[in-house]
Structures are given as structure tokens and as C-alpha cells.
Design an enzyme around this catalytic site. Structure first.
Site, short mmCIF file in Angstrom:
data_model
loop_
_atom_site.label_atom_id
_atom_site.label_comp_id
_atom_site.label_asym_id
_atom_site.label_seq_id
_atom_site.Cartn_x
_atom_site.Cartn_y
_atom_site.Cartn_z
N LYS A 13 0.84 -1.22 0.00
CA LYS A 13 0.00 0.00 0.00
C LYS A 13 0.86 1.26 0.00
O LYS A 13 0.58 2.21 -0.73
CB LYS A 13 -0.94 0.01 1.23
CG LYS A 13 -1.96 -1.08 1.27
CD LYS A 13 -2.99 -0.86 2.36
CE LYS A 13 -2.40 -0.73 3.75
NZ LYS A 13 -1.68 -1.96 4.20
N ARG A 88 -9.89 1.91 9.72
CA ARG A 88 -9.49 0.53 10.04
C ARG A 88 -10.69 -0.33 10.41
O ARG A 88 -10.58 -1.56 10.40
CB ARG A 88 -8.49 0.52 11.19
CG ARG A 88 -7.13 1.10 10.84
CD ARG A 88 -6.20 1.02 12.02
NE ARG A 88 -4.92 1.66 11.76
CZ ARG A 88 -3.87 1.08 11.18
NH1 ARG A 88 -3.96 -0.18 10.80
NH2 ARG A 88 -2.74 1.73 11.01
N ARG A 127 13.31 -12.18 3.65
CA ARG A 127 13.94 -10.87 3.90
C ARG A 127 14.72 -10.90 5.22
O ARG A 127 15.82 -10.34 5.31
CB ARG A 127 12.86 -9.78 3.91
CG ARG A 127 13.42 -8.37 3.93
CD ARG A 127 12.41 -7.34 3.49
NE ARG A 127 11.23 -7.31 4.33
CZ ARG A 127 9.98 -7.47 3.88
NH1 ARG A 127 9.76 -7.67 2.59
NH2 ARG A 127 8.95 -7.44 4.72
N ARG A 139 14.56 -6.02 11.97
CA ARG A 139 13.59 -5.15 12.66
C ARG A 139 12.58 -6.01 13.41
O ARG A 139 12.12 -7.03 12.91
CB ARG A 139 12.84 -4.29 11.64
CG ARG A 139 13.61 -3.06 11.20
CD ARG A 139 12.95 -2.36 10.03
NE ARG A 139 11.50 -2.32 10.15
CZ ARG A 139 10.67 -1.97 9.17
NH1 ARG A 139 11.17 -1.65 7.98
NH2 ARG A 139 9.39 -1.95 9.36
N ARG A 150 -0.25 -9.41 13.00
CA ARG A 150 -0.83 -8.25 12.29
C ARG A 150 -1.86 -8.70 11.25
O ARG A 150 -2.88 -8.04 11.05
CB ARG A 150 0.28 -7.44 11.62
CG ARG A 150 1.18 -6.72 12.61
CD ARG A 150 2.30 -6.00 11.92
NE ARG A 150 1.81 -4.85 11.17
CZ ARG A 150 2.55 -4.16 10.29
NH1 ARG A 150 3.78 -4.55 10.03
NH2 ARG A 150 2.03 -3.14 9.67
#
Length: 285
Positions: A13, A88, A127, A139, A150
Site C-alpha cells: 500500500k 481501520r 527478507r 527489525r 498483524r
């Protein structure tokens, strides 16, 4: 152009939003950035949000909607905006609809980037491995474990928006698993078909075409006038000659009459002379 981009974390996005911003001169409105800006500016809504966040609470929907209401009034948002991170939930979507209705604004489209969750998890895992192989720290929010949580949150809270906007005929779905370039082209194609690529962008070419058509018609009209003018000039001597002939004809009639009169008088005079001679001869006899 006013858009909402929907899609789970990792669907791209942010990348697509930036491309739309660059191409169409609109702004990307992130709720997080707007909240921080409102707090820094010390606006009434910002101060309210600051107090709530300082106490560790979640900023309520009405405060977020108030911040959006202030933000879309700014000059850079006049051409349009993309909402990032809002709405949301369905109640937030309803609050946004009410806000836009009050401001007499229209939401052009809601673009859903549909992706395969398994592929997203595999992508994040790869990744993370590449990051470790380079000797860098991964991260905390970019691991398969965090992404799984999520995605579950997205399904429970945000996915109902797909049905909400689909019912209102605002939803446009794009395959987010294509390459970035293909996704960009597909978004622009469906927005163009929808007529959401900015009315000004479409009106300007139409105005130019109309102006060009008027100019062409004006230029085309000039040669048409010139031959008519030339023909008129060419016909002018003929008209003058005809007029003079007509006058001469009218003048000729009295002349003919006068000639006839003169001839008649001469004839009468000669007859009279002959008669006089005959009378004299008779008198002598």
C-alpha cells in the site's frame, strides 16, 4: 481524486500510495503523521490527542476524524488525497462518510490490494534471512511472528471494510501479488475507467480540443468569405453595364417618339406644299 487503499501489512500500500501521489499531485494522509503534526501544532484536537496519548490511551475515532477534517481543509489536499491507516474499522468508515458528506466531498474509490498471506509470510521470512546474512539486525516488526499477529488483526478488524465498500460500489480489487509496475498500471487503468483521475486532467484536454475546433472553424470560414467577396467584385462591372443599358433603353424611347414626331411633321409639311401647288395650277386654268 480521493482514495482509500486497503490491504494487509506487506501488500504494498505504501509503495503504491507514493506512486499515486507523485503522478497526480495529491497528498498521502497518514493518521499517525497527522496526529503527530496536530500535537506539534498545538491545535485543539491535537492537544486533546496529546493528553490521551500521554495517559497511554487509544485516541478515539472522533478525535482522529476531527484531525482528518482539519487536514483535508489545507491547500495541498484540495486536489485530492489518499488515506493511509484510516479507516481501520466499519465505525470509522461510517464516521468518514459522514465527514465527507458534511464537507460536500465524494470518495472516488477504495482500492483493495489482494494478496496471498502465505506468500507474504514467505517473503518476510526470506527478507529476515537475507538481513541476518548481511550481519544486520532484523527489525522487530519485520518478522514472520509479528506479521502473523498483524494479519490476524487485519482479518478481524479491517477485512469487514471490504464488504462495507463493496455494498456501496466503491471497492476496486487489484492483484497485489503482481510486480510493483504491474500493480501500478492496473490501479491507474481502473481509476481511469472509473473517471477518478482528476476531473481537471480530463476537462483541460476537452477545453483545448474545443478551443482548437473553434479556431479551425474560424480559419476555415475566412477563405469562404474571400471567394464570395471576389465574385461580388467581378459581378460589379456587369451589374453597372446592365444598369447603364437599362438607362439607355429608357432614354431611347422618348428619342424614338421624337423622331417619329419629326418625321410626321415633315410628311405633313410636304403634303401641304404639294396641295398648295395643285391649287395654284387649278386657279390659273
Amino acid at each position: 481524486m480521493r482514495l482509500i487503499l486497503l490491504g494487509p501489512p506487506g501488500s504494498g500500500k505504501g509503495t503504491q500510495a507514493q506512486r499515486l501521489v507523485h503522478k497526480h499531485g495529491i497528498v498521502q494522509l497518514s493518521t499517525g503523521e497527522m496526529l503527530r503534526a496536530a500535537v506539534a501544532a498545538g491545535t485543539p484536537i491535537g492537544l486533546q490527542a496529546k493528553e490521551i496519548m500521554a495517559n497511554g490511551g487509544l485516541v478515539p475515532d472522533e478525535v482522529v476524524v476531527g484531525i482528518i477534517a482539519d487536514r483535508i481543509e489545507e491547500p495541498d489536499a484540495k486536489k485530492g488525497f489518499i488515506l493511509d491507516g484510516f479507516p481501520r474499522t466499519v465505525p470509522q468508515a461510517e464516521a468518514l462518510d459522514e465527514l465527507l458528506r458534511k464537507k460536500h466531498l465524494k470518495l472516488d474509490a477504495v482500492v483493495e490490494l489482494r494478496v496471498n498471506e502465505s506468500a507474504l509470510l514467505a517473503r518476510v521470512e526470506k527478507r529476515a534471512e537475507e538481513t541476518r546474512a548481511r550481519g544486520e539486525d532484523v527489525r522487530l516488526d519485520d518478522t514472520p511472528e509479528v506479521l502473523t499477529k498483524r494479519l490476524a488483526q487485519y482479518r478481524s478488524l479491517t477485512e469487514p471494510l471490504i464488504h462495507y465498500y463493496s455494498e456501496r460500489r466503491k471497492l476496486l480489487t487489484v492483484d497485489g501479488m503482481m510486480t510493483i509496475e504491474h500493480v501500478t498500471r492496473e490501479i491507474n487503468r481502473i481509476l481511469g475507467a472509473l473517471g477518478a483521475l482528476g476531473e481537471e486532467e480530463q476537462v483541460k484536454p476537452a477545453k483545448k480540443a474545443s478551443k482548437g475546433a473553434r479556431k479551425t472553424a474560424k480559419v476555415a470560414g475566412k477563405p469562404a468569405k474571400k471567394p464570395a467577396k471576389v465574385a461580388k467584385k467581378a459581378a460589379s462591372p456587369a451589374r453597372k453595364a446592365a444598369k447603364a443599358a437599362s438607362k439607355a433603353k429608357v432614354a431611347k424611347k422618348p428619342a424614338k417618339k421624337a423622331a417619329r414626331g419629326a418625321s410626321a411633321r415633315k410628311g405633313a409639311k410636304a403634303t401641304k406644299k404639294v396641295a398648295k401647288k395643285l391649287t395654284k395650277k387649278r386657279a390659273k386654268r
